[in-house]
Design a protein around this motif. Sequence first.
Motif, mmCIF file in Angstrom:
data_model
loop_
_atom_site.group_PDB
_atom_site.id
_atom_site.type_symbol
_atom_site.label_atom_id
_atom_site.label_comp_id
_atom_site.label_asym_id
_atom_site.label_seq_id
_atom_site.Cartn_x
_atom_site.Cartn_y
_atom_site.Cartn_z
ATOM 1 N N GLN A 107 9.068 -32.569 32.208
ATOM 2 C CA GLN A 107 10.051 -31.676 32.815
ATOM 3 C C GLN A 107 10.756 -30.827 31.761
ATOM 4 O O GLN A 107 11.046 -29.641 31.991
ATOM 5 N N ALA A 108 11.005 -31.415 30.600
ATOM 6 C CA ALA A 108 11.607 -30.645 29.506
ATOM 7 C C ALA A 108 10.661 -29.537 29.059
ATOM 8 O O ALA A 108 11.088 -28.427 28.720
ATOM 9 N N GLY A 109 9.362 -29.832 29.086
ATOM 10 C CA GLY A 109 8.381 -28.818 28.730
ATOM 11 C C GLY A 109 8.361 -27.662 29.704
ATOM 12 O O GLY A 109 8.290 -26.491 29.303
ATOM 13 N N PHE A 110 8.437 -27.970 31.000
ATOM 14 C CA PHE A 110 8.480 -26.897 31.999
ATOM 15 C C PHE A 110 9.745 -26.050 31.853
ATOM 16 O O PHE A 110 9.712 -24.823 31.960
ATOM 17 N N THR A 111 10.864 -26.712 31.615
ATOM 18 C CA THR A 111 12.120 -25.976 31.407
ATOM 19 C C THR A 111 12.002 -25.060 30.202
ATOM 20 O O THR A 111 12.422 -23.894 30.249
ATOM 21 N N ALA A 112 11.433 -25.571 29.110
ATOM 22 C CA ALA A 112 11.235 -24.751 27.919
ATOM 23 C C ALA A 112 10.319 -23.567 28.220
ATOM 24 O O ALA A 112 10.559 -22.444 27.757
ATOM 25 N N PHE A 113 9.277 -23.800 29.007
ATOM 26 C CA PHE A 113 8.348 -22.726 29.378
ATOM 27 C C PHE A 113 9.075 -21.631 30.148
ATOM 28 O O PHE A 113 8.941 -20.448 29.831
ATOM 29 N N TYR A 114 9.851 -22.026 31.161
ATOM 30 C CA TYR A 114 10.548 -21.032 31.976
ATOM 31 C C TYR A 114 11.546 -20.232 31.142
ATOM 32 O O TYR A 114 11.682 -19.012 31.301
ATOM 33 N N ARG A 115 12.252 -20.913 30.256
ATOM 34 C CA ARG A 115 13.231 -20.216 29.426
ATOM 35 C C ARG A 115 12.544 -19.303 28.408
ATOM 36 O O ARG A 115 13.031 -18.211 28.120
ATOM 37 N N ALA A 116 11.414 -19.745 27.872
ATOM 38 C CA ALA A 116 10.677 -18.917 26.919
ATOM 39 C C ALA A 116 10.169 -17.644 27.590
ATOM 40 O O ALA A 116 10.279 -16.544 27.044
ATOM 41 N N VAL A 117 9.612 -17.793 28.794
ATOM 42 C CA VAL A 117 9.087 -16.635 29.520
ATOM 43 C C VAL A 117 10.209 -15.664 29.890
ATOM 44 O O VAL A 117 10.019 -14.445 29.870
ATOM 45 N N SER A 118 11.387 -16.186 30.205
ATOM 46 C CA SER A 118 12.497 -15.317 30.600
ATOM 47 C C SER A 118 13.249 -14.741 29.401
ATOM 48 O O SER A 118 14.122 -13.893 29.569
ATOM 49 N N SER A 119 12.922 -15.190 28.206
ATOM 50 C CA SER A 119 13.588 -14.670 27.012
ATOM 51 C C SER A 119 12.958 -13.350 26.591
ATOM 52 O O SER A 119 11.960 -12.903 27.157
ATOM 53 N N LEU A 120 13.527 -12.734 25.565
ATOM 54 C CA LEU A 120 12.980 -11.498 25.019
ATOM 55 C C LEU A 120 12.178 -11.762 23.755
ATOM 56 O O LEU A 120 11.834 -10.840 23.018
ATOM 57 N N ASN A 121 11.874 -13.018 23.499
ATOM 58 C CA ASN A 121 11.133 -13.373 22.296
ATOM 59 C C ASN A 121 9.635 -13.194 22.503
ATOM 60 O O ASN A 121 9.130 -13.264 23.621
ATOM 61 N N SER A 122 8.933 -13.001 21.388
ATOM 62 C CA SER A 122 7.475 -12.971 21.421
ATOM 63 C C SER A 122 6.882 -14.308 21.032
ATOM 64 O O SER A 122 5.732 -14.595 21.364
ATOM 65 N N GLN A 123 7.651 -15.119 20.305
ATOM 66 C CA GLN A 123 7.162 -16.411 19.842
ATOM 67 C C GLN A 123 8.293 -17.424 19.850
ATOM 68 O O GLN A 123 9.391 -17.145 19.372
ATOM 69 N N VAL A 124 8.013 -18.582 20.397
ATOM 70 C CA VAL A 124 9.004 -19.654 20.449
ATOM 71 C C VAL A 124 8.313 -20.963 20.093
ATOM 72 O O VAL A 124 7.240 -21.268 20.605
ATOM 73 N N MET A 125 8.939 -21.720 19.213
ATOM 74 C CA MET A 125 8.455 -23.056 18.887
ATOM 75 C C MET A 125 9.345 -24.067 19.584
ATOM 76 O O MET A 125 10.571 -23.957 19.530
ATOM 77 N N VAL A 126 8.743 -25.023 20.249
ATOM 78 C CA VAL A 126 9.481 -26.009 21.038
ATOM 79 C C VAL A 126 9.380 -27.368 20.372
ATOM 80 O O VAL A 126 8.290 -27.802 19.984
ATOM 81 N N THR A 127 10.507 -28.033 20.218
ATOM 82 C CA THR A 127 10.516 -29.414 19.737
ATOM 83 C C THR A 127 11.518 -30.209 20.548
ATOM 84 O O THR A 127 12.444 -29.651 21.132
ATOM 85 N N GLN A 128 11.347 -31.520 20.586
ATOM 86 C CA GLN A 128 12.300 -32.405 21.251
ATOM 87 C C GLN A 128 12.518 -33.620 20.372
ATOM 88 O O GLN A 128 11.580 -34.148 19.786
ATOM 89 N N GLY A 129 13.768 -34.049 20.274
ATOM 90 C CA GLY A 129 14.067 -35.238 19.483
ATOM 91 C C GLY A 129 15.444 -35.182 18.873
ATOM 92 O O GLY A 129 16.375 -34.618 19.461
#
Length: 462
Positions: A373-395
Amino acid sequence: VQASAASPGLLKQRVLIGFEPSLVGQFAPHEPTLLLESQDNLADTYEKYSLACFDIVKKLLNEKIQTQTLVQVIVAASENAELARGLAGLFLSASHENPNFYGQLIFVGTDANADSKQIQKISDENKHQPKDTVIRYKSGVRQVQTLIEFNDSKLSSNCVFREGGVYLLTGGLGGLGRLFIEEIVASTKSAVVYVVGRSALDSQKQETLEMLQASHSHTLRYLSADISNASDVGTLYAEIKSDGHTLNGILHCAGVNLDNFIVNKDNQEFSAVTKPKVQGTYLLDEATKGENLDFFALFSSGVSVLGNVGQADYAAANGFLDSFAQLRNSKNDRFGRCIAINWPYWQHGGMQLDADSQAVMAKFSGMTPLETQAGFTAFYRAVSSLNSQVMVTQGSLVKMREVLYGLKNSDGEHIDELLESSDASDTKVEQDIQQSSGPTSTIGGQETVTIADLGKKTAQFL
């Protein structure tokens, strides 16, 4: 900008990209200079660049270098200069395999495009800072690429999949692909998903599709195609159009892993890993350039940012996605934002890690497997951002900052050690070009391990 000083690296090879051939003979003969020229398209050009750099690196590592050894790729200012940035992960992977190796990507301004003396000056300056991997000169100022943390709390985490939407997903029915098929079906009342895999549709795949298809309002169609083959991509796109559908989004999840040390890897193996990412991305973009997409999501990996032992080709392959997203967005001749997401290891993304391996990952990096679920949230936020590249980490937020930023300890000493921490949180960071006086913090701890160990103990999990 004053970067961290180091002893000058022994420059074994200088590579020029985008310069006039006449410049090659104007450099000192004891520093060999190679000129790489572009090909007919971005994918062919990148494959040529990456294979040439791989050959150089492999030759050096086969020599079992015992002293600091440097390769510099100097890139002329041009419309597609950004493409070469994807090679950083290849160099970082080589450094993990032999800590005496350093590779640099240096992007110069237009003032240096035809000036060999200026290029020589820039080359000499960067020999003293071999740990800086991606450098650019902008208005005469030296800048170094680093990671910056950004606050995504204000970004929308709402589902980006439309009711009645039509989506193309590569990578077949395994790993992340299956998770995202499940998410599309669960979050919409009706949708069409074209699932693309290399192998033919068999009874097992058909059974899986029927199980994933929650209702008759959802259509899951499997298409067999090699996305690195132009004819196959043209055929699958023609099938989508013959069904009367217009695509709303693309999720490019396909990839190949053939892990091996650089010295044991040949060009055929290297290309087998890069083609699905490199040619696949380019061909999908070309085929759908007239589609009014909402998004074009490229599933990259943290390996292209950090490098990893045995994955120089995989790092280079994903590096193309990172660079391509930036280039596609900068040209404004396509519909829908392109986003490259550098994913970590997912808790339920296919490959499974045992408890001991997860404990090692947390201990040395602060990272824990990404929850679905955290991955899906990160995906939705990345797509809605104005960035071209996003690195996702959790911990552990504090620990990950220590690992990713190389922060300072309580005595103010700049460290390449990873310090023990117990705070738990999750974060996302994006790659950007920042001046080398990057973010710092005061932290403390007891256990230490070197960054060289990070390549062996942590990056493999990304």
